[in-house]
Design an enzyme around this catalytic site. Structure first.
Site, PDB file in Angstrom:
ATOM      1  N   GLU A   1      27.391  39.315  74.859  1.00  0.00           N
ATOM      2  CA  GLU A   1      26.967  40.713  75.003  1.00  0.00           C
ATOM      3  C   GLU A   1      25.994  41.127  73.908  1.00  0.00           C
ATOM      4  OE1 GLU A   1      29.985  43.609  75.779  1.00  0.00           O
ATOM      5  OE2 GLU A   1      28.504  45.229  75.936  1.00  0.00           O
TER       6      GLU A   1
ATOM      7  N   GLU B   1      31.854  50.864  81.701  1.00  0.00           N
ATOM      8  CA  GLU B   1      32.656  50.971  80.473  1.00  0.00           C
ATOM      9  C   GLU B   1      32.643  52.432  80.022  1.00  0.00           C
ATOM     10  OE1 GLU B   1      32.793  47.284  77.431  1.00  0.00           O
ATOM     11  OE2 GLU B   1      30.821  48.155  77.709  1.00  0.00           O
TER      12      GLU B   1
HETATM   13 MN   LIG Z   1      29.548  46.748  76.912  1.00  0.00          MN
END
Ligand SMILES: [Mn+2]
Length: 290
Positions: free
Chosen positions: A149, A243
């Site tokens: 990420e 998220e």
């Molecule tokens: Mn994220």
């Protein structure tokens, strides 16, 4: 493209009842539940199998999300910490094999959130590459794809852009190691979100979505139609996982820096409705034929 959400939407703790949350996520209409990968190491095998069986029964796939703690940093200058980090992520991937979860996302190349006490980026980067090379082999054995990420400057100094992620992946050079981009982080770091998606191209295996303030897509000002077009342009077939973070307090409020109630006092029913509405909005923008 498949759509999902992180488990923590309904609360401010980095924990939940996964069986209940899986049913709730399915009821909203999602295809994917993203869980906290570290939780797998606290679960009995029987709990992991129960979650696997329920997910199969209701038609949900599970992705796993990790921000390793500093004492499990695979890029640490301390060899014993690197070793602990490699063991930690390897154990997680072995548990994922039992869960039949095939996607591990997060900052697996160092720790999260960074405290910026070590600013020797080239040295941290090089140690991270070596460790992720080792982890790539474990991922292959476990049938897991590692999606590194890319996060913003306030959370790490190692991978802040898609271009840096490409460079890192080139150096790792493992078929099980790819990239995760997140619209919240890209909105801070990239000149152009759509160009960043194209820069990652076939390496982009998973996408996190949220507005600039981490509300669900459709509640802010990010260019969702254009992002959808960029994903179709690269023939993206991975997971699109929200998220969202609305609640102050708890470990989530502290880690995510939520200092006010972004839900503005919404009831649980209203929170279900807002994420369901966002899913409809995302499908409309991302799946539209060119
Ligand atoms: Mn994220």
């Amino acid at each position: 493209m498949k759509f999902g959400t992180l488990y923590s939407y309904w609360g401010n703790a980095w924990s939940c009842d996964y069986l209940e949350t899986a049913k709730r996520v399915k009821k909203v209409g999602f295809d994917i539940l993203e869980i906290g990968a570290g939780h797998l190491l606290e679960m009995e095998d029987s709990d992991i199998i129960a979650l696997k069986d329920l997910a199969k029964e209701i038609g949900l796939t599970i992705s796993c999300n990790i921000g390793p703690p500093k004492d499990k940093d695979v890029a640490s200058a301390d060899p014993s910490v690197r070793k602990a980090g490699i063991k930690f992520l390897s154990d997680i991937m072995k548990a994922m094999k039992l869960l039949e979860s095939k996607v591990l996302v997060g900052v697996q190349y160092t720790y999260w959130p960074n405290d910026f006490t070590d600013l020797d980026k080239p040295a941290i980067w090089a140690r991270g590459v070596e460790s992720v090379k080792e982890l790539g082999k474990v991922a292959g054995d476990c049938g897991v794809k590692m999606c590194l990420e890319v996060v913003n400057r306030f959370e790490t100094h190692i991978l802040n852009t898609a271009e840096e992620a490409n460079q890192f992946c080139d150096e790792v050079n493992d078929p099980n190691v790819g990239v995760l981009l997140d619209t919240f982080h890209m909105n801070i770091e990239e000149d152009n979100i759509c160009e960043a998606i194209k820069t990652a191209g076939s390496r982009l295996w998973h996408l996190h979505v949220g507005e600039g303030n981490r509300k669900v897509p459709g509640e802010g000002s990010l260019p969702w139609a254009e992002i959808g077009q960029a994903l179709r342009d690269i023939n993206f077939t991975g997971g699109v996982v929200m998220e969202p973070f609305y609640y102050q307090g708890g470990a989530v409020g502290a880690d995510i820096k939520v200092w006010r109630d972004l839900s503005e006092g919404a009831s649980p029913e209203q929170m279900d409705q807002r994420i369901a509405d966002s899913l409809v909005f995302l499908r409309k923008n991302f799946l539209k034929e060119a």
